[in-house]
Design an enzyme around this catalytic site. Structure first.
Site, PDB file in Angstrom:
ATOM      1  N   PHE A   2       0.843  -1.191   0.000  1.00  0.00           N
ATOM      2  CA  PHE A   2       0.000   0.000   0.000  1.00  0.00           C
ATOM      3  C   PHE A   2       0.885   1.251   0.000  1.00  0.00           C
ATOM      4  CE2 PHE A   2      -2.003  -3.511   2.207  1.00  0.00           C
ATOM      5  CZ  PHE A   2      -3.230  -3.612   1.573  1.00  0.00           C
ATOM      6  N   SER A  39      -6.464  -7.799  -1.438  1.00  0.00           N
ATOM      7  CA  SER A  39      -6.071  -7.222  -0.158  1.00  0.00           C
ATOM      8  C   SER A  39      -6.617  -5.802  -0.031  1.00  0.00           C
ATOM      9  CB  SER A  39      -4.547  -7.187  -0.029  1.00  0.00           C
ATOM     10  OG  SER A  39      -4.020  -8.495   0.004  1.00  0.00           O
ATOM     11  N   CYS A  46      -3.573  -5.156   6.823  1.00  0.00           N
ATOM     12  CA  CYS A  46      -3.879  -5.798   5.546  1.00  0.00           C
ATOM     13  C   CYS A  46      -4.818  -6.975   5.782  1.00  0.00           C
ATOM     14  CB  CYS A  46      -2.580  -6.272   4.889  1.00  0.00           C
ATOM     15  SG  CYS A  46      -2.838  -7.106   3.301  1.00  0.00           S
ATOM     16  N   THR A  48      -8.175  -9.523   3.854  1.00  0.00           N
ATOM     17  CA  THR A  48      -8.579 -10.116   2.580  1.00  0.00           C
ATOM     18  C   THR A  48     -10.092 -10.014   2.390  1.00  0.00           C
ATOM     19  OG1 THR A  48      -6.745 -11.688   2.653  1.00  0.00           O
ATOM     20  CG2 THR A  48      -8.576 -12.232   1.200  1.00  0.00           C
ATOM     21  N   ALA A  62      -8.032 -12.737  11.885  1.00  0.00           N
ATOM     22  CA  ALA A  62      -7.613 -13.899  12.668  1.00  0.00           C
ATOM     23  C   ALA A  62      -7.285 -13.475  14.098  1.00  0.00           C
ATOM     24  CB  ALA A  62      -6.403 -14.553  12.007  1.00  0.00           C
ATOM     25  N   HIS A 100       1.342  -4.680   7.531  1.00  0.00           N
ATOM     26  CA  HIS A 100       1.656  -5.558   8.656  1.00  0.00           C
ATOM     27  C   HIS A 100       1.972  -4.677   9.855  1.00  0.00           C
ATOM     28  CE1 HIS A 100       3.038  -8.635   5.422  1.00  0.00           C
ATOM     29  NE2 HIS A 100       1.722  -8.548   5.519  1.00  0.00           N
ATOM     30  N   THR A 145       4.726  12.039   7.934  1.00  0.00           N
ATOM     31  CA  THR A 145       6.135  12.374   8.154  1.00  0.00           C
ATOM     32  C   THR A 145       6.386  12.585   9.637  1.00  0.00           C
ATOM     33  OG1 THR A 145       6.313  13.411   5.982  1.00  0.00           O
ATOM     34  CG2 THR A 145       7.962  14.027   7.617  1.00  0.00           C
TER      35      THR A 145
END
Length: 220
Positions: A2, A39, A46, A48, A62, A100, A145
């Site tokens: 991404f 995704s 991230c 699905t 999960a 992640h 930033t």
């Protein structure tokens, strides 16, 4: 992969707990055109797409995702930052974001400065090596930033566009957010540690072929 540029503020419609936690999310991105299995980043995590209708889609989180992110606390009616996965050839307007989440952080301070909104966040000790002034960070999936870095915190500034198009300005002191450190910084810090002999077999030896292999680089 991404960019950290939020495309839509989705709205959580349903949360269905179970072995996997299902989230139904309403979006203006045209969910009917989503590909099953694609995704999508939800507040920087991230996930699905496993089902979709005209204007809503379902993802599954999960137990590990719920432990490592703030998604376990979302409820119907909550707004979430959404970004579909980067397509090869797209402009990279933010920075490389994997989706992640590294850690859950906490808002420590907020205050206005000019037309911007300054926010300070707790900096987990294990992520500190990846943070530099004017480097990049993803907070709830938003590419930002880093303005200042201190021993236990860092600050960012939200321009009016970011304030309006994301959920971040509404996060008050004490709110929890998903944090992803700069991916390039992670590789640099890891290689630097190997070069100094840290993490190498036997505790020394510098950046050797064996040390690189042990770290997982160059192996099939």
């Amino acid at each position: 992969m991404f960019t950290g540029l939020i495309q839509d503020l989705g709205r959580v419609e349903r949360v269905i707990p179970g072995g996997m936690t299902d989230l139904w999310i309403h979006t203006s991105l045209g969910a009917a055109a989503f590909e099953l299995g694609e995704s999508i980043a939800v507040n920087g995590a991230c996930l699905t797409v496993v089902e979709r209708t005209g204007d809503s889609f379902r993802v599954q989180a999960a137990p590990e995702t719920l432990r490592r992110t703030t998604l376990g606390s979302v409820k119907p009616g909550d707004q979430v930052n959404l970004e579909r996965a980067l397509a090869l050839g797209d402009r990279l307007g933010g920075h490389l974001v994997s989706g992640h989440v590294d850690a859950v952080s906490e808002v420590l301070e907020t205050y206005p400065e000019g037309g911007s909104w300054v926010m300070g966040f707790r900096l987990p000790e294990e992520l500190a090596p990846y943070f530099i002034e004017k480097g990049s960070v993803a907070i709830d999936g938003i590419s930002l930033t880093v303005n200042t870095v201190e021993a236990d915190r860092f600050r960012v500034q939200l321009i009016p566009e970011t304030q309006e198009r994301t959920t971040l300005k509404a996060r008050g002191v004490g709110s929890k957010v998903n944090l992803e450190a700069d991916q390039i910084g992670k590789y640099v810090a890891r290689l630097f540690a190997l070069q100094r002999g840290q993490g190498a077999p036997g505790g020394g030896g510098g950046l050797t072929a064996a040390a690189i292999a042990a770290a997982g680089f160059g192996t099939p």
